[in-house]
Motif scaffolding. Structure first.
Motif, PDB file in Angstrom:
ATOM      1  N   GLY A  18       0.789  -1.224   0.000  1.00  0.00           N
ATOM      2  CA  GLY A  18       0.000   0.000   0.000  1.00  0.00           C
ATOM      3  C   GLY A  18       0.814   1.264   0.000  1.00  0.00           C
ATOM      4  O   GLY A  18       0.374   2.287   0.480  1.00  0.00           O
ATOM      5  N   VAL A  19       2.028   1.193  -0.537  1.00  0.00           N
ATOM      6  CA  VAL A  19       2.833   2.400  -0.632  1.00  0.00           C
ATOM      7  C   VAL A  19       3.400   2.493  -2.029  1.00  0.00           C
ATOM      8  O   VAL A  19       3.042   1.744  -2.926  1.00  0.00           O
ATOM      9  CB  VAL A  19       3.976   2.390   0.414  1.00  0.00           C
ATOM     10  N   GLY A  20       4.363   3.447  -2.223  1.00  0.00           N
ATOM     11  CA  GLY A  20       4.881   3.725  -3.559  1.00  0.00           C
ATOM     12  C   GLY A  20       5.918   2.742  -4.028  1.00  0.00           C
ATOM     13  O   GLY A  20       5.993   1.635  -3.549  1.00  0.00           O
ATOM     14  N   ALA A  21       6.717   3.187  -5.003  1.00  0.00           N
ATOM     15  CA  ALA A  21       7.661   2.310  -5.675  1.00  0.00           C
ATOM     16  C   ALA A  21       8.786   1.885  -4.752  1.00  0.00           C
ATOM     17  O   ALA A  21       9.037   2.499  -3.743  1.00  0.00           O
ATOM     18  CB  ALA A  21       8.240   3.037  -6.884  1.00  0.00           C
ATOM     19  N   LEU A  22       9.495   0.797  -5.121  1.00  0.00           N
ATOM     20  CA  LEU A  22      10.447   0.241  -4.185  1.00  0.00           C
ATOM     21  C   LEU A  22      11.866   0.325  -4.686  1.00  0.00           C
ATOM     22  O   LEU A  22      12.115   0.305  -5.875  1.00  0.00           O
ATOM     23  CB  LEU A  22      10.065  -1.216  -3.892  1.00  0.00           C
ATOM     24  N   ASN A  80      28.519   6.196   0.493  1.00  0.00           N
ATOM     25  CA  ASN A  80      27.250   5.506   0.753  1.00  0.00           C
ATOM     26  C   ASN A  80      26.086   6.267   0.148  1.00  0.00           C
ATOM     27  O   ASN A  80      26.253   7.331  -0.451  1.00  0.00           O
ATOM     28  CB  ASN A  80      27.055   5.302   2.257  1.00  0.00           C
ATOM     29  N   ASP A  81      24.890   5.736   0.340  1.00  0.00           N
ATOM     30  CA  ASP A  81      23.741   6.293  -0.365  1.00  0.00           C
ATOM     31  C   ASP A  81      23.360   7.680   0.114  1.00  0.00           C
ATOM     32  O   ASP A  81      22.564   8.356  -0.535  1.00  0.00           O
ATOM     33  CB  ASP A  81      22.543   5.349  -0.288  1.00  0.00           C
ATOM     34  N   SER A  82      23.873   8.111   1.227  1.00  0.00           N
ATOM     35  CA  SER A  82      23.568   9.467   1.672  1.00  0.00           C
ATOM     36  C   SER A  82      24.199  10.511   0.762  1.00  0.00           C
ATOM     37  O   SER A  82      23.871  11.687   0.829  1.00  0.00           O
ATOM     38  CB  SER A  82      24.064   9.678   3.109  1.00  0.00           C
ATOM     39  N   ALA A  83      25.133  10.070  -0.093  1.00  0.00           N
ATOM     40  CA  ALA A  83      25.794  10.993  -1.008  1.00  0.00           C
ATOM     41  C   ALA A  83      25.216  10.935  -2.412  1.00  0.00           C
ATOM     42  O   ALA A  83      25.804  11.472  -3.335  1.00  0.00           O
ATOM     43  CB  ALA A  83      27.295  10.682  -1.064  1.00  0.00           C
ATOM     44  N   GLU A  84      24.059  10.291  -2.578  1.00  0.00           N
ATOM     45  CA  GLU A  84      23.482  10.207  -3.914  1.00  0.00           C
ATOM     46  C   GLU A  84      23.163  11.589  -4.444  1.00  0.00           C
ATOM     47  O   GLU A  84      22.936  12.536  -3.686  1.00  0.00           O
ATOM     48  CB  GLU A  84      22.218   9.347  -3.893  1.00  0.00           C
ATOM     49  N   ARG A  85      23.141  11.716  -5.739  1.00  0.00           N
ATOM     50  CA  ARG A  85      22.829  13.010  -6.352  1.00  0.00           C
ATOM     51  C   ARG A  85      21.381  13.373  -6.060  1.00  0.00           C
ATOM     52  O   ARG A  85      20.479  12.557  -6.223  1.00  0.00           O
ATOM     53  CB  ARG A  85      23.086  12.952  -7.853  1.00  0.00           C
ATOM     54  N   GLY A 114      15.048   9.561   2.885  1.00  0.00           N
ATOM     55  CA  GLY A 114      14.702   8.706   1.770  1.00  0.00           C
ATOM     56  C   GLY A 114      15.336   9.173   0.475  1.00  0.00           C
ATOM     57  O   GLY A 114      16.199  10.042   0.464  1.00  0.00           O
ATOM     58  N   SER A 115      14.892   8.576  -0.605  1.00  0.00           N
ATOM     59  CA  SER A 115      15.418   8.851  -1.937  1.00  0.00           C
ATOM     60  C   SER A 115      14.446   9.705  -2.730  1.00  0.00           C
ATOM     61  O   SER A 115      13.230   9.555  -2.603  1.00  0.00           O
ATOM     62  CB  SER A 115      15.652   7.528  -2.683  1.00  0.00           C
ATOM     63  N   ILE A 116      14.987  10.578  -3.568  1.00  0.00           N
ATOM     64  CA  ILE A 116      14.173  11.491  -4.358  1.00  0.00           C
ATOM     65  C   ILE A 116      13.994  10.907  -5.751  1.00  0.00           C
ATOM     66  O   ILE A 116      14.958  10.644  -6.449  1.00  0.00           O
ATOM     67  CB  ILE A 116      14.829  12.877  -4.448  1.00  0.00           C
ATOM     68  N   TRP A 117      12.730  10.730  -6.122  1.00  0.00           N
ATOM     69  CA  TRP A 117      12.392  10.137  -7.408  1.00  0.00           C
ATOM     70  C   TRP A 117      11.532  11.095  -8.225  1.00  0.00           C
ATOM     71  O   TRP A 117      10.845  11.964  -7.697  1.00  0.00           O
ATOM     72  CB  TRP A 117      11.581   8.853  -7.209  1.00  0.00           C
ATOM     73  N   PRO A 136      10.749   6.530   1.646  1.00  0.00           N
ATOM     74  CA  PRO A 136      11.506   6.321   2.896  1.00  0.00           C
ATOM     75  C   PRO A 136      12.601   5.279   2.712  1.00  0.00           C
ATOM     76  O   PRO A 136      12.541   4.440   1.825  1.00  0.00           O
ATOM     77  CB  PRO A 136      10.435   5.827   3.869  1.00  0.00           C
ATOM     78  N   ARG A 137      13.609   5.342   3.575  1.00  0.00           N
ATOM     79  CA  ARG A 137      14.662   4.329   3.627  1.00  0.00           C
ATOM     80  C   ARG A 137      14.717   3.740   5.031  1.00  0.00           C
ATOM     81  O   ARG A 137      14.839   4.503   5.987  1.00  0.00           O
ATOM     82  CB  ARG A 137      16.007   4.957   3.260  1.00  0.00           C
ATOM     83  N   PRO A 138      14.644   2.390   5.143  1.00  0.00           N
ATOM     84  CA  PRO A 138      14.312   1.466   4.070  1.00  0.00           C
ATOM     85  C   PRO A 138      12.884   1.680   3.600  1.00  0.00           C
ATOM     86  O   PRO A 138      12.067   2.241   4.330  1.00  0.00           O
ATOM     87  CB  PRO A 138      14.484   0.095   4.719  1.00  0.00           C
ATOM     88  N   TRP A 139      12.584   1.199   2.388  1.00  0.00           N
ATOM     89  CA  TRP A 139      11.321   1.582   1.777  1.00  0.00           C
ATOM     90  C   TRP A 139      10.102   1.024   2.501  1.00  0.00           C
ATOM     91  O   TRP A 139       9.002   1.521   2.336  1.00  0.00           O
ATOM     92  CB  TRP A 139      11.302   1.190   0.307  1.00  0.00           C
ATOM     93  N   GLU A 140      10.257   0.021   3.339  1.00  0.00           N
ATOM     94  CA  GLU A 140       9.117  -0.506   4.092  1.00  0.00           C
ATOM     95  C   GLU A 140       8.786   0.339   5.322  1.00  0.00           C
ATOM     96  O   GLU A 140       7.772   0.138   5.980  1.00  0.00           O
ATOM     97  CB  GLU A 140       9.394  -1.933   4.581  1.00  0.00           C
TER      98      GLU A 140
END
Length: 520
Positions: A18-22, A80-85, A114-117, A136-140
């Motif tokens: 019941g949430v968005g993409a993973l 790590n993923d905190s440095a993603e663009r 979380g991640s920006i999409w 959100p991270r983790p996505w669950e």
């Protein structure tokens, strides 16, 4: 939407939780510029930027520069993923040569980690406004939602104004993939991912939505909305299928339209898109071909000649690249053609093009669409399907003119210098079987499947005649051994200038194609 490196069917997961993409994984953004290679004329070649630029959105500024924004991409420095663009930005002065500019955000939006999409960019009320999806991270672990950011300039930095709407604000989930539209002076936002596509009214400052205005316009089969107005219709472009399973993904674009902004949006079959809850169930207006896989989730812009262009992402099966172990989705642009009854066809044949005439130039073929008899210069005989066959694999040969519709061909320009050639009797396409590149391969007819072996360049020879060059092999249609006999095989062969490789196109009549792009 965003990357899925888990091998999980993302749509099934969305329905379950019941949430968005993973999931996410990143790409590598280069410094400097990148573009599709050109052939030295007025053509460009897809793809235009890579290795990774998913979910592109685009807007053109008053100076004529285009700005494109994509889903986050990881850096290649091992961090790590905190440095993603934080939303990579590209710019272009011509829509096919792109330069990496930087990131939209100086720091991560703080309303959830979380991640920006899937950013959505527009210029509104004197500001550049961006709606973005945040997972959100983790996505669950938390709520998916759509946020707002603004900037005085297209290259940022953008100031974050926080969440506009999230999963807990309404009965469903999938609260990602926003698309902003101003309608009759009022701001609206379309959004949704595999749990319905919705539209809602926004407040004047865009920072909230007005309760009671939420309305569903399409079913659970879709995400990645784009809304476009043309000739009295509102068009809803949506992505369906699997986006993120690499080279086996089934992503594609379907389209509905309505004379009312709020719908109902119906597809070319007349079906209300609210009734589609299964992937790939409707009529594709952009789908995969033998090279480019899962083309979808994009945006529309218009060039100086009033031509419309669709930007989107796809995988390149012939140049597979992986970023952090995940197949890379690359940046494409293709023209949008419109049928006489106002349905879009993307890329000329509803598949990604390898080559097309550059935006802002005139893209017209050297022959008008229509029915032709195709006459060999050497023999004076006509190209025909043997024995008036209507089956896949039937041989193509030459024969004396006899008024058989098996000797008549629908010749249709699909852009980028390329044509498709259908037999009038069988409605099958002229084809080099199995994609052969060998001299001597016999030409046949096959049902249209959009591949390069069925696409042809019609080239002027300078003497009033033409050669018919296969896009995949580069070889031309040739009467075997320069025969003048009825029944002589028509093959492909390297161009040598012989009259048996030259053809006259004798116009017979004009026929209008149907909504799906076929001539009958």
């Amino acid at each position: 939407m965003a990357d899925d490196d888990s091998g999980v069917d993302r749509r099934s997961v969305l329905k379950t939780i019941g949430v968005g993409a993973l999931g996410t994984a990143g790409g590598v953004a280069s410094s400097g510029s990148a573009s599709g290679s050109t052939d030295g004329s007025t053509h460009y070649h897809n793809e235009l930027y890579g290795p990774h630029f998913p979910d592109p959105t685009i807007h053109r500024d008053d100076s004529g520069t285009w700005w494109a924004y994509g889903t986050n991409m990881n850096r290649d420095d091992g961090s790590n993923d905190s440095a993603e663009r934080l939303v990579p930005i590209l710019r272009s002065d011509n829509l096919h040569e792109w330069t990496y500019v930087g990131e939209a955000f100086g720091s991560r939006p703080g309303w959830t980690y979380g991640s920006i999409w899937a950013p959505d960019i527009h210029y509104y009320d004197g500001e550049w406004v961006m709606f973005y999806s945040l997972s959100p991270r983790p996505w669950e672990s938390g709520e998916f939602g759509i946020g707002l950011a603004k900037s005085d300039t297209p290259d940022g930095p953008f100031t974050d104004y926080g969440q506009i709407i999230g999963d807990t604000d309404h009965a469903g989930g999938g609260t990602i993939d926003g698309y902003f539209v101003e309608y009759d002076g009022t701001p609206y936002l379309f959004w949704g991912s595999f749990q319905g596509i919705y539209v809602m009214e926004l407040t004047a400052d865009l920072q909230d939505w007005r309760s009671g205005t939420l309305q569903q316009v399409a079913g659970d089969a879709y995400e990645g909305s784009t809304v476009f107005s043309r000739n009295g219709y509102w068009y809803l472009f949506v992505a369906t299928g699997t986006c993120c399973g690499g080279y086996s993904s089934t992503y594609e674009v379907e389209v509905g339209r309505s004379t009312d902004f709020f719908g109902p949006y119906t597809d070319p079959s007349g079906t209300d898109m609210l009734n589609y809850d299964s992937d790939n169930a409707g009529i594709a207006q952009l789908t995969a071909n033998d090279r480019f896989v899962a083309p979808a989730h994009g945006d529309i812009t218009t060039d100086d000649n009033g031509k419309d262009w669709f930007v989107y992402h796809a995988y390149d099966a012939n140049a597979q690249e992986y970023v952090d172990g995940v197949p890379a989705r690359k940046f494409f642009v293709d023209r949008v053609e419109w049928t006489d009854d106002d349905w879009p066809i993307i890329g000329g044949d509803k598949t990604p093009s390898l080559q097309s005439v550059e935006p802002n130039t005139t893209d017209t073929g050297i022959l008008a669409d229509g029915i032709y008899e195709i006459e060999n210069v050497n023999s004076g005989k006509l190209l025909e399907v043997a024995d008036a066959g209507t089956s896949d694999g039937d041989n193509v040969r030459q024969w004396n003119a006899n008024d058989c519709t098996c000797q008549r061909w629908w010749v249709e320009y699909i852009g980028g210098g390329e044509y498709r050639i259908f037999n009038q009797n069988s409605t099958r396409a002229l084809d080099v079987p199995d994609g052969s590149t060998a001299d001597g391969a016999s030409l046949q007819q096959w049902a249209w499947w959009t591949g390069g072996p069925q696409k042809w360049d019609i080239v002027e020879n300078g003497d009033g005649t033409y050669r018919i060059r296969n896009v995949a092999s580069g070889k031309v249609a040739d009467v075997n051994n320069a025969s003048t006999a009825d029944g002589a095989d028509v093959i492909q062969w390297s161009w040598n200038g012989g009259d048996n490789q030259k053809w006259n196109f004798n116009f017979v009549e004009t026929v209008q194609p149907t909504d799906d792009g076929r001539p009958w």
